[in-house]
Design a protein around this motif. Structure first.
Motif, PDB file in Angstrom:
ATOM      1  N   ARG A   1       1.471   5.814   0.839  1.00  0.00           N
ATOM      2  CA  ARG A   1       1.433   6.222  -0.755  1.00  0.00           C
ATOM      3  C   ARG A   1       2.358   7.198  -1.108  1.00  0.00           C
ATOM      4  O   ARG A   1       2.709   8.191  -0.516  1.00  0.00           O
ATOM      5  CB  ARG A   1      -0.206   6.704  -0.854  1.00  0.00           C
ATOM      6  CG  ARG A   1      -1.062   5.820  -1.056  1.00  0.00           C
ATOM      7  CD  ARG A   1      -2.632   6.318  -1.166  1.00  0.00           C
ATOM      8  NE  ARG A   1      -2.900   7.188  -0.025  1.00  0.00           N
ATOM      9  CZ  ARG A   1      -3.877   7.712   0.037  1.00  0.00           C
ATOM     10  NH1 ARG A   1      -4.731   8.011  -1.086  1.00  0.00           N
ATOM     11  NH2 ARG A   1      -4.284   8.326   1.225  1.00  0.00           N
ATOM     12  N   GLY A   2       2.886   6.791  -2.340  1.00  0.00           N
ATOM     13  CA  GLY A   2       3.921   7.631  -2.855  1.00  0.00           C
ATOM     14  C   GLY A   2       5.307   7.698  -2.318  1.00  0.00           C
ATOM     15  O   GLY A   2       6.204   8.147  -2.847  1.00  0.00           O
TER      16      GLY A   2
ATOM     17  N   VAL B   1       9.048   5.338  -0.774  1.00  0.00           N
ATOM     18  CA  VAL B   1       9.664   4.295  -1.185  1.00  0.00           C
ATOM     19  C   VAL B   1       8.905   2.927  -1.194  1.00  0.00           C
ATOM     20  O   VAL B   1       9.268   2.156  -2.135  1.00  0.00           O
ATOM     21  CB  VAL B   1      11.125   4.390  -0.393  1.00  0.00           C
ATOM     22  CG1 VAL B   1      12.003   3.279  -0.974  1.00  0.00           C
ATOM     23  CG2 VAL B   1      11.825   5.699  -0.522  1.00  0.00           C
TER      24      VAL B   1
ATOM     25  N   ASP C   1       5.951   2.122  -1.240  1.00  0.00           N
ATOM     26  CA  ASP C   1       4.869   1.981  -1.910  1.00  0.00           C
ATOM     27  C   ASP C   1       5.458   1.692  -3.283  1.00  0.00           C
ATOM     28  O   ASP C   1       5.137   0.901  -4.178  1.00  0.00           O
ATOM     29  CB  ASP C   1       4.104   3.137  -2.036  1.00  0.00           C
ATOM     30  CG  ASP C   1       2.972   2.979  -3.032  1.00  0.00           C
ATOM     31  OD1 ASP C   1       2.454   1.955  -3.250  1.00  0.00           O
ATOM     32  OD2 ASP C   1       2.232   4.087  -3.484  1.00  0.00           O
ATOM     33  N   ARG C   2       6.398   2.263  -3.943  1.00  0.00           N
ATOM     34  CA  ARG C   2       6.916   2.058  -5.228  1.00  0.00           C
ATOM     35  C   ARG C   2       7.648   1.065  -5.323  1.00  0.00           C
ATOM     36  O   ARG C   2       7.463   0.181  -6.421  1.00  0.00           O
ATOM     37  CB  ARG C   2       7.977   3.479  -5.691  1.00  0.00           C
ATOM     38  CG  ARG C   2       6.950   4.849  -5.777  1.00  0.00           C
ATOM     39  CD  ARG C   2       8.078   5.769  -6.406  1.00  0.00           C
ATOM     40  NE  ARG C   2       9.272   5.964  -5.455  1.00  0.00           N
ATOM     41  CZ  ARG C   2       9.347   7.019  -4.710  1.00  0.00           C
ATOM     42  NH1 ARG C   2       8.061   7.886  -4.531  1.00  0.00           N
ATOM     43  NH2 ARG C   2      10.491   7.241  -4.000  1.00  0.00           N
ATOM     44  N   THR C   3       8.574   0.729  -4.207  1.00  0.00           N
ATOM     45  CA  THR C   3       9.109  -0.764  -4.324  1.00  0.00           C
ATOM     46  C   THR C   3       8.170  -1.766  -4.536  1.00  0.00           C
ATOM     47  O   THR C   3       8.708  -2.690  -5.263  1.00  0.00           O
ATOM     48  CB  THR C   3      10.041  -0.831  -3.161  1.00  0.00           C
ATOM     49  OG1 THR C   3      10.886   0.205  -2.944  1.00  0.00           O
ATOM     50  CG2 THR C   3      10.834  -2.215  -3.200  1.00  0.00           C
TER      51      THR C   3
ATOM     52  N   GLN D   1       5.166  -1.846  -5.874  1.00  0.00           N
ATOM     53  CA  GLN D   1       4.624  -1.976  -7.027  1.00  0.00           C
ATOM     54  C   GLN D   1       5.432  -2.371  -7.863  1.00  0.00           C
ATOM     55  O   GLN D   1       5.300  -3.237  -8.923  1.00  0.00           O
ATOM     56  CB  GLN D   1       3.852  -0.852  -7.317  1.00  0.00           C
ATOM     57  CG  GLN D   1       2.912  -0.036  -6.409  1.00  0.00           C
ATOM     58  CD  GLN D   1       2.357   1.295  -7.084  1.00  0.00           C
ATOM     59  OE1 GLN D   1       1.904   1.266  -8.383  1.00  0.00           O
ATOM     60  NE2 GLN D   1       2.229   2.123  -6.336  1.00  0.00           N
ATOM     61  N   LEU D   2       6.786  -1.984  -8.068  1.00  0.00           N
ATOM     62  CA  LEU D   2       7.888  -2.504  -8.948  1.00  0.00           C
ATOM     63  C   LEU D   2       8.017  -4.093  -8.904  1.00  0.00           C
ATOM     64  O   LEU D   2       8.057  -4.953  -9.918  1.00  0.00           O
ATOM     65  CB  LEU D   2       8.908  -1.758  -8.676  1.00  0.00           C
ATOM     66  CG  LEU D   2      10.210  -2.186  -9.794  1.00  0.00           C
ATOM     67  CD1 LEU D   2       9.915  -1.905 -11.070  1.00  0.00           C
ATOM     68  CD2 LEU D   2      11.568  -1.397  -9.236  1.00  0.00           C
TER      69      LEU D   2
ATOM     70  N   SER E   1      -1.927  -4.676  -5.731  1.00  0.00           N
ATOM     71  CA  SER E   1      -2.297  -3.553  -6.289  1.00  0.00           C
ATOM     72  C   SER E   1      -3.520  -3.149  -6.049  1.00  0.00           C
ATOM     73  O   SER E   1      -4.060  -2.068  -5.853  1.00  0.00           O
ATOM     74  CB  SER E   1      -1.721  -3.255  -7.624  1.00  0.00           C
ATOM     75  OG  SER E   1      -2.583  -4.447  -8.515  1.00  0.00           O
TER      76      SER E   1
END
Length: 313
Positions: A124-125, A127, A129-131, A133-134, A197
């Motif tokens: 969580r939080g 790289v 995770d963010r990748t 989600q994007l 998600s």
């Protein structure tokens, strides 16, 4: 459990009756247009009236509906207006193709969303995770037919890894079948990866609960905590969303079958809706509702097995 199954089956029968009756009265309102397309634009009113009487479309709609139901409960869904092929036979020839594509898409979507969701929750939080989600949010916003076309251009036309169109049955060999189904399945799954998600959120919520800290304090490894306890508790909301994706998956199959020229029920339904082949369209509706209900029932039973509270309710 038996009482629960009886309630669900009764609900399924009621849903099937409601959908089929609504579809019947909606499509039979355009029967005059259908008859004209059958006899041709140059046909006289006498020819149209004769063809209408031949098909039995001159009778009151309630009488037609009762006759259709009486035959449908015996397995006779009528005959195609355009090909004179029995509807049951037409659907039976194409249904294995559509079911294969749907099952493969559902299995791949379940596995990929679970793996990516757990990976994002554990990191969580970060790289990763963010990748994730994007990428998943972007793919969910892209039309499936565009994804399918891009896959065809990149992997079938440019690299020639897979065939661009068509479908090979298992009788032609596992290799030929697998090559033909990879791109259609990928196009469907990529457009539905937003479900990742939900897995991430459910796993993250479980990881923050006190029982996880208790398990860790007892010396259980992170792998055992995650796969033996957290995933089991996080599975019900994920399964609920996955079951609701059945309708979306079927809609995606209809589009993908047209793009890849796959001879399934989706392409049959599209052709019937375009030409006004009412018996075929009604048969596809009945088959689709029945399949979706069976899939929902299977997911409900799996959730009841995973969650005792569902069994008690």
């Amino acid at each position: 459990m038996i009482r629960y199954l009886c309630r669900r089956l009764a609900f399924g029968v009621a849903l099937l009756a409601l959908v089929t009756s609504a579809t019947f009265f909606a499509v039979f309102g355009s029967s005059h247009t259908v008859v004209r397309s059958l006899v041709g634009e140059q046909a006289t009113e006498q020819q149209i009236a004769a063809r209408t009487a031949e098909l039995g479309l001159d009778r009151p709609v309630w009488e037609q509906f009762g006759d259709w139901v009486a035959h449908a409960v015996t397995g006779d869904l009528g005959t195609s207006y355009f090909t004179s092929e029995p509807v049951t036979q037409a659907i039976g020839n194409r249904l294995p193709v559509t079911l294969t594509l749907m099952i493969c898409s559902m299995v791949v979507l379940a596995v990929v969303s679970a793996v990516l969701g757990v990976l994002a929750a554990v990191r969580r939080g970060g790289v990763v995770d963010r990748t994730l989600q994007l990428v998943t949010e972007t793919l969910s916003a892209v039309p499936k037919f565009w994804l399918a076309l891009m896959l065809v251009i990149a992997l079938a036309i440019n690299l020639r890894f897979f065939p661009a169109t068509g479908y090979a049955p298992l009788s032609d060999g596992v290799g030929a079948w697998a090559l033909g189904i990879v791109l259609p399945t990928a196009a469907i799954v990529l457009g539905e990866l937003r479900i990742t998600s939900m897995v991430r959120g459910a796993v993250s919520d479980e990881l923050d609960k006190p029982y996880v800290r208790t398990l860790r304090s007892r010396g259980l490894s992170e792998t055992e905590v995650l796969f033996r306890h957290v995933l089991r508790n996080a599975a019900p909301p994920w399964l609920s969303l996955l079951s609701m994706k059945v309708v979306a998956l079927f809609g995606g199959v209809v589009v993908i079958e047209k793009v890849f020229a796959v001879p399934g029920v989706g392409s049959l339904a599209t052709g019937a809706a375009t030409s006004g082949d009412i018996p075929v369209l009604m048969g596809v509706v009945v088959t689709t509702v029945a399949i979706i209900f069976v899939v929902y029932l299977v997911f409900d039973l799996v959730q009841a097995w995973l969650n005792p509270k569902v069994r008690l309710s």
